[in-house]
Design a protein around this motif. Structure first.
Motif, PDB file in Angstrom:
ATOM      1  N   ARG A   1      -3.660   6.229   6.234  1.00 45.64           N
ATOM      2  CA  ARG A   1      -2.495   6.689   6.209  1.00 45.64           C
ATOM      3  C   ARG A   1      -1.488   5.605   5.282  1.00 45.64           C
ATOM      4  O   ARG A   1      -1.718   4.980   5.106  1.00 45.64           O
ATOM      5  CB  ARG A   1      -1.313   6.123   8.208  1.00 45.64           C
ATOM      6  CG  ARG A   1      -0.238   6.649   8.340  1.00 45.64           C
ATOM      7  CD  ARG A   1      -1.023   6.182   9.902  1.00 45.64           C
ATOM      8  NE  ARG A   1       0.974   6.491   9.861  1.00 45.64           N
ATOM      9  CZ  ARG A   1       1.648   6.201  10.816  1.00 45.64           C
ATOM     10  NH1 ARG A   1       1.447   6.489  11.774  1.00 45.64           N
ATOM     11  NH2 ARG A   1       2.859   6.411  10.559  1.00 45.64           N
ATOM     12  N   LEU A   2      -0.268   6.358   4.497  1.00 47.46           N
ATOM     13  CA  LEU A   2       0.367   5.903   3.700  1.00 47.46           C
ATOM     14  C   LEU A   2       1.335   5.035   3.657  1.00 47.46           C
ATOM     15  O   LEU A   2       2.003   4.918   5.365  1.00 47.46           O
ATOM     16  CB  LEU A   2       1.305   6.894   2.876  1.00 47.46           C
ATOM     17  CG  LEU A   2       0.359   7.903   1.955  1.00 47.46           C
ATOM     18  CD1 LEU A   2       0.954   8.355   1.106  1.00 47.46           C
ATOM     19  CD2 LEU A   2      -0.915   7.310   0.737  1.00 47.46           C
ATOM     20  N   LYS A   3       1.157   3.712   3.055  1.00 49.96           N
ATOM     21  CA  LYS A   3       2.202   2.438   3.817  1.00 49.96           C
ATOM     22  C   LYS A   3       3.571   3.434   2.561  1.00 49.96           C
ATOM     23  O   LYS A   3       3.479   3.675   1.777  1.00 49.96           O
ATOM     24  CB  LYS A   3       1.733   1.758   2.726  1.00 49.96           C
ATOM     25  CG  LYS A   3       0.339   0.682   3.948  1.00 49.96           C
ATOM     26  CD  LYS A   3       0.598  -0.390   2.880  1.00 49.96           C
ATOM     27  CE  LYS A   3      -0.828  -0.996   4.140  1.00 49.96           C
ATOM     28  NZ  LYS A   3      -1.355  -1.758   3.371  1.00 49.96           N
ATOM     29  N   THR A   4       4.374   2.533   3.504  1.00 53.21           N
ATOM     30  CA  THR A   4       5.975   2.889   2.874  1.00 53.21           C
ATOM     31  C   THR A   4       6.487   2.425   1.398  1.00 53.21           C
ATOM     32  O   THR A   4       7.177   3.112   1.210  1.00 53.21           O
ATOM     33  CB  THR A   4       7.259   1.817   4.049  1.00 53.21           C
ATOM     34  OG1 THR A   4       7.293   2.041   5.413  1.00 53.21           O
ATOM     35  CG2 THR A   4       8.770   1.822   3.206  1.00 53.21           C
ATOM     36  N   LEU A   5       5.340   1.050   1.297  1.00 55.99           N
ATOM     37  CA  LEU A   5       5.400   1.163  -0.032  1.00 55.99           C
ATOM     38  C   LEU A   5       4.349   1.930  -1.275  1.00 55.99           C
ATOM     39  O   LEU A   5       4.676   1.756  -2.029  1.00 55.99           O
ATOM     40  CB  LEU A   5       4.901  -0.689  -0.376  1.00 55.99           C
ATOM     41  CG  LEU A   5       4.950  -1.299  -1.862  1.00 55.99           C
ATOM     42  CD1 LEU A   5       6.844  -1.372  -2.185  1.00 55.99           C
ATOM     43  CD2 LEU A   5       4.309  -2.689  -1.847  1.00 55.99           C
ATOM     44  N   GLN A   6       3.799   2.440  -0.776  1.00 60.80           N
ATOM     45  CA  GLN A   6       3.080   3.307  -1.305  1.00 60.80           C
ATOM     46  C   GLN A   6       3.798   4.433  -1.153  1.00 60.80           C
ATOM     47  O   GLN A   6       3.987   5.466  -2.370  1.00 60.80           O
ATOM     48  CB  GLN A   6       1.424   3.555  -0.933  1.00 60.80           C
ATOM     49  CG  GLN A   6       0.897   2.710  -0.940  1.00 60.80           C
ATOM     50  CD  GLN A   6      -0.397   2.941  -0.155  1.00 60.80           C
ATOM     51  OE1 GLN A   6      -0.609   2.917   0.724  1.00 60.80           O
ATOM     52  NE2 GLN A   6      -1.340   2.535  -0.874  1.00 60.80           N
ATOM     53  N   ILE A   7       4.606   5.155  -0.938  1.00 59.43           N
ATOM     54  CA  ILE A   7       5.720   6.237  -0.942  1.00 59.43           C
ATOM     55  C   ILE A   7       7.136   5.904  -1.682  1.00 59.43           C
ATOM     56  O   ILE A   7       7.078   6.683  -2.510  1.00 59.43           O
ATOM     57  CB  ILE A   7       6.198   6.479   0.359  1.00 59.43           C
ATOM     58  CG1 ILE A   7       4.424   7.022   1.486  1.00 59.43           C
ATOM     59  CG2 ILE A   7       7.317   7.690   0.462  1.00 59.43           C
ATOM     60  CD1 ILE A   7       5.241   7.338   2.884  1.00 59.43           C
ATOM     61  N   ALA A   8       7.202   4.292  -1.664  1.00 57.51           N
ATOM     62  CA  ALA A   8       8.330   4.568  -2.050  1.00 57.51           C
ATOM     63  C   ALA A   8       7.699   4.607  -3.782  1.00 57.51           C
ATOM     64  O   ALA A   8       8.691   4.747  -4.644  1.00 57.51           O
ATOM     65  CB  ALA A   8       8.746   2.904  -2.289  1.00 57.51           C
TER      66      ALA A   8
END
Length: 71
Positions: free
Chosen positions: A2-9
């Motif tokens: 699962r991607l974390k919010t920081l990685q998506i940003a």
């Protein structure tokens, strides 16, 4: 995984950075193209003016009266 919010940003930020880089490169190429076109037009105008003035000066020299002969 699962991607974390920081990685998506970070991914969105990288995409925006690449988009801006490509836009800047395109703007550079476009401005370079217009600068070359503008310089060519200025050179063409300067050549035309110089040619006109030179032709006018040469034609005046041809039609100028000859000095009186010393006979």
């Amino acid at each position: 995984m699962r991607l974390k919010t920081l990685q998506i940003a970070a991914g969105l930020g990288a995409a925006i950075a690449f988009l801006l880089a490509f836009m800047a490169a395109g703007a550079l190429l476009a401005s370079l193209l217009f600068a070359i076109i503008g310089a060519a037009l200025v050179a063409w105008i300067a050549y035309g003016v110089a040619k006109t003035l030179l032709d006018r000066r040469l034609s005046q020299d041809r039609h100028r009266a000859l000095p009186p002969s010393a006979s």
